[in-house]
Design a protein around this motif. Structure first.
Motif, PDB file in Angstrom:
ATOM      1  N   UNK A 168       0.855  -1.187   0.000  1.00 47.54           N
ATOM      2  CA  UNK A 168       0.000   0.000   0.000  1.00 47.54           C
ATOM      3  C   UNK A 168       0.891   1.237   0.000  1.00 47.54           C
ATOM      4  N   UNK A 169       0.259   2.394  -0.269  1.00 49.05           N
ATOM      5  CA  UNK A 169       0.971   3.666  -0.306  1.00 49.05           C
ATOM      6  C   UNK A 169       0.477   4.546   0.836  1.00 49.05           C
ATOM      7  N   UNK A 170       1.403   5.191   1.554  1.00 48.37           N
ATOM      8  CA  UNK A 170       1.038   6.017   2.690  1.00 48.37           C
ATOM      9  C   UNK A 170       0.248   7.254   2.270  1.00 48.37           C
ATOM     10  N   UNK A 171      -0.719   7.627   3.108  1.00 48.77           N
ATOM     11  CA  UNK A 171      -1.507   8.823   2.848  1.00 48.77           C
ATOM     12  C   UNK A 171      -0.806  10.061   3.412  1.00 48.77           C
ATOM     13  N   UNK A 172      -1.516  11.168   3.467  1.00 49.10           N
ATOM     14  CA  UNK A 172      -0.900  12.415   3.939  1.00 49.10           C
ATOM     15  C   UNK A 172      -0.450  12.326   5.388  1.00 49.10           C
ATOM     16  N   UNK A 173      -1.048  11.407   6.143  1.00 48.86           N
ATOM     17  CA  UNK A 173      -0.659  11.181   7.530  1.00 48.86           C
ATOM     18  C   UNK A 173       0.445  10.145   7.654  1.00 48.86           C
ATOM     19  N   UNK A 174       0.952   9.641   6.532  1.00 53.53           N
ATOM     20  CA  UNK A 174       2.007   8.639   6.542  1.00 53.53           C
ATOM     21  C   UNK A 174       1.510   7.239   6.871  1.00 53.53           C
ATOM     22  N   UNK A 175       0.201   7.007   6.759  1.00 52.38           N
ATOM     23  CA  UNK A 175      -0.396   5.762   7.236  1.00 52.38           C
ATOM     24  C   UNK A 175      -0.854   4.856   6.092  1.00 52.38           C
ATOM     25  N   UNK A 176      -0.626   3.560   6.286  1.00 50.67           N
ATOM     26  CA  UNK A 176      -1.212   2.524   5.437  1.00 50.67           C
ATOM     27  C   UNK A 176      -1.970   1.553   6.332  1.00 50.67           C
ATOM     28  N   UNK A 177      -2.956   0.875   5.743  1.00 52.85           N
ATOM     29  CA  UNK A 177      -3.712  -0.139   6.464  1.00 52.85           C
ATOM     30  C   UNK A 177      -3.809  -1.413   5.630  1.00 52.85           C
ATOM     31  N   UNK A 178      -3.727  -2.551   6.305  1.00 54.89           N
ATOM     32  CA  UNK A 178      -3.915  -3.853   5.680  1.00 54.89           C
ATOM     33  C   UNK A 178      -4.922  -4.652   6.501  1.00 54.89           C
ATOM     34  N   UNK A 179      -5.620  -5.554   5.838  1.00 56.93           N
ATOM     35  CA  UNK A 179      -6.424  -6.554   6.530  1.00 56.93           C
ATOM     36  C   UNK A 179      -5.816  -7.915   6.236  1.00 56.93           C
ATOM     37  N   UNK A 180      -5.483  -8.640   7.297  1.00 51.34           N
ATOM     38  CA  UNK A 180      -4.848  -9.941   7.149  1.00 51.34           C
ATOM     39  C   UNK A 180      -5.378 -10.861   8.247  1.00 51.34           C
ATOM     40  N   UNK A 181      -4.689 -11.946   8.518  1.00 50.68           N
ATOM     41  CA  UNK A 181      -4.997 -12.808   9.656  1.00 50.68           C
ATOM     42  C   UNK A 181      -3.800 -12.776  10.599  1.00 50.68           C
ATOM     43  N   UNK A 182      -4.063 -13.099  11.864  1.00 55.58           N
ATOM     44  CA  UNK A 182      -2.964 -13.165  12.831  1.00 55.58           C
ATOM     45  C   UNK A 182      -1.929 -14.154  12.302  1.00 55.58           C
ATOM     46  N   UNK A 183      -0.649 -13.760  12.244  1.00 58.88           N
ATOM     47  CA  UNK A 183       0.351 -14.664  11.664  1.00 58.88           C
ATOM     48  C   UNK A 183       0.551 -15.918  12.502  1.00 58.88           C
ATOM     49  N   UNK A 184       0.878 -17.012  11.831  1.00 58.05           N
ATOM     50  CA  UNK A 184       1.236 -18.242  12.517  1.00 58.05           C
ATOM     51  C   UNK A 184       2.692 -18.215  12.953  1.00 58.05           C
ATOM     52  N   UNK A 185       3.257 -19.379  13.141  1.00 53.96           N
ATOM     53  CA  UNK A 185       4.640 -19.473  13.603  1.00 53.96           C
ATOM     54  C   UNK A 185       5.301 -20.674  12.935  1.00 53.96           C
ATOM     55  N   UNK A 186       6.619 -20.711  13.022  1.00 54.67           N
ATOM     56  CA  UNK A 186       7.381 -21.875  12.576  1.00 54.67           C
ATOM     57  C   UNK A 186       8.605 -21.999  13.477  1.00 54.67           C
ATOM     58  N   UNK A 187       9.227 -23.157  13.431  1.00 54.72           N
ATOM     59  CA  UNK A 187      10.320 -23.448  14.359  1.00 54.72           C
ATOM     60  C   UNK A 187      11.471 -22.456  14.190  1.00 54.72           C
ATOM     61  N   UNK A 188      12.000 -22.019  15.337  1.00 52.93           N
ATOM     62  CA  UNK A 188      13.164 -21.139  15.316  1.00 52.93           C
ATOM     63  C   UNK A 188      12.849 -19.667  15.314  1.00 52.93           C
ATOM     64  N   UNK A 189      11.554 -19.273  15.199  1.00 52.45           N
ATOM     65  CA  UNK A 189      11.195 -17.852  15.191  1.00 52.45           C
ATOM     66  C   UNK A 189       9.943 -17.616  16.011  1.00 52.45           C
ATOM     67  N   UNK A 190       9.890 -16.444  16.630  1.00 52.76           N
ATOM     68  CA  UNK A 190       8.670 -16.029  17.291  1.00 52.76           C
ATOM     69  C   UNK A 190       7.673 -15.520  16.258  1.00 52.76           C
ATOM     70  N   UNK A 191       6.473 -15.233  16.688  1.00 55.35           N
ATOM     71  CA  UNK A 191       5.425 -14.718  15.797  1.00 55.35           C
ATOM     72  C   UNK A 191       5.835 -13.348  15.260  1.00 55.35           C
ATOM     73  N   UNK A 192       5.731 -13.167  13.944  1.00 58.22           N
ATOM     74  CA  UNK A 192       6.164 -11.895  13.368  1.00 58.22           C
ATOM     75  C   UNK A 192       5.539 -11.654  12.005  1.00 58.22           C
ATOM     76  N   UNK A 193       5.548 -10.387  11.615  1.00 62.11           N
ATOM     77  CA  UNK A 193       5.190  -9.950  10.263  1.00 62.11           C
ATOM     78  C   UNK A 193       6.366  -9.160   9.724  1.00 62.11           C
ATOM     79  N   UNK A 194       6.761  -9.458   8.498  1.00 62.50           N
ATOM     80  CA  UNK A 194       7.828  -8.707   7.836  1.00 62.50           C
ATOM     81  C   UNK A 194       7.260  -7.437   7.203  1.00 62.50           C
ATOM     82  N   UNK A 195       8.073  -6.390   7.148  1.00 60.24           N
ATOM     83  CA  UNK A 195       7.669  -5.149   6.489  1.00 60.24           C
ATOM     84  C   UNK A 195       8.870  -4.532   5.783  1.00 60.24           C
ATOM     85  N   UNK A 196       8.585  -3.873   4.671  1.00 60.27           N
ATOM     86  CA  UNK A 196       9.610  -3.162   3.912  1.00 60.27           C
ATOM     87  C   UNK A 196       9.031  -1.839   3.444  1.00 60.27           C
TER      88      UNK A 196
END
Length: 297
Positions: free
Chosen positions: A194-222
């Protein structure tokens, strides 16, 4: 609270919502448009349009951001082994993935000005309730040596893993320390931009992320500003909330979680999102403070 959902799931929909009736643009086209004043881009239908930013920020959301972190420069970390340009310009990234609804709101700020950064492009991606990443289901299931839902070798953003193509595990290293993935399947769920608005904000709708061995629960962002990747980071969640979500379907079927915030190799308290209940799910907010001109401050 407002549920600003984009139900064009599985399609290339404008992050900023293209003018009605026009075709899609890819990430490269969007970055080009955002990198110039009054930017326009040619869509897949051959029409020239101006991408439209995320809708104006609601008052309730603006209030939550007041308690979410500061303008201190956000630390970069590894992008992990499963990043690629998914070419999905959309706010609802769920597709067919089951799970607890999660609304993710990110405010991007310039670290020097401590003010909102408009027209930045924000991508997020994460695994599903079973620990699988789209575009890399074989690797993330353990079939190709990636992290497995119930066993197998941790992926490269966990201790002991190696990125695709070899090399040392990046651990908590600088952005770009892992190579972009070449997708091995045609799935693209739980990826979007998504692209930030004048307030610098973006919004997404997703599901709570799951997990896999060796990492805690997380979402990547760039975060992209023009053609530059100015921030690669991760978002994490309070363990009490993780436990509550994981006690219900479909997460409860995935057992044997071995890594939590307190023993994760990347976790930092500044990566925690502020989370509140939001209808049948949750809303998480976080500030990203970026070095937009890449001068080190």
């Amino acid at each position: 609270m407002r549920h600003d959902l984009d139900h064009h799931e599985g399609q290339r929909v404008s992050r900023r919502r293209l003018i009605a009736g026009v075709g899609s643009i890819g990430l490269a086209g969007l970055l080009a448009a955002c990198g110039r004043d009054g930017g326009t881009v040619t869509t897949s239908t051959g029409e020239t349009v101006s991408p439209q930013a995320t809708a104006n920020t609601s008052a309730d959301l603006a209030a939550l951001f007041g308690a979410a972190n500061t303008c201190t420069l956000t630390a970069s970390t590894t992008q992990g082994p499963y990043y690629f340009d998914a070419d999905k310009i959309r706010s609802d990234i769920r597709e067919d993935r089951a799970g607890t609804r999660l609304r993710v709101a990110i405010r991007v700020q310039d670290s020097e000005q401590c003010g909102p950064l408009a027209d930045a492009v924000v991508e997020i991606w994460h695994c599903d309730a079973a620990g699988l990443y789209s575009g890399a289901e074989a690797q993330s299931s353990g079939a190709s040596g990636g992290g497995a839902p119930s066993g197998g070798t941790p992926p490269s953003d966990a201790p002991g893993g190696n990125p695709p193509g070899g090399g040392a595990a990046p651990g908590g290293g600088a952005e770009g320390s892992a190579a972009d993935l070449t997708p091995t399947d045609d799935k693209r769920y739980l990826r979007g931009a998504q692209v930030t608005n004048a307030d610098g904000i973006v919004e997404f709708t997703t599901v709570w992320p799951g997990w896999y061995r060796g990492r805690t629960t997380h979402i990547h962002a760039m975060v992209h500003v023009g053609d530059d990747r100015v921030l690669t980071t991760q978002m994490m969640f309070d363990e009490a909330l993780n436990s509550r979500v994981y006690a219900a379907a479909p997460y409860a079927a995935h057992t044997g979680r071995d890594t939590f915030n307190d023993n994760d190799s990347i976790y930092a308290e500044t990566m925690l999102t502020k989370v509140v209940e939001d209808g049948d799910g949750y809303l998480s907010v976080i500030n990203f403070s970026v070095d937009a001109d890449r001068d080190g401050t």
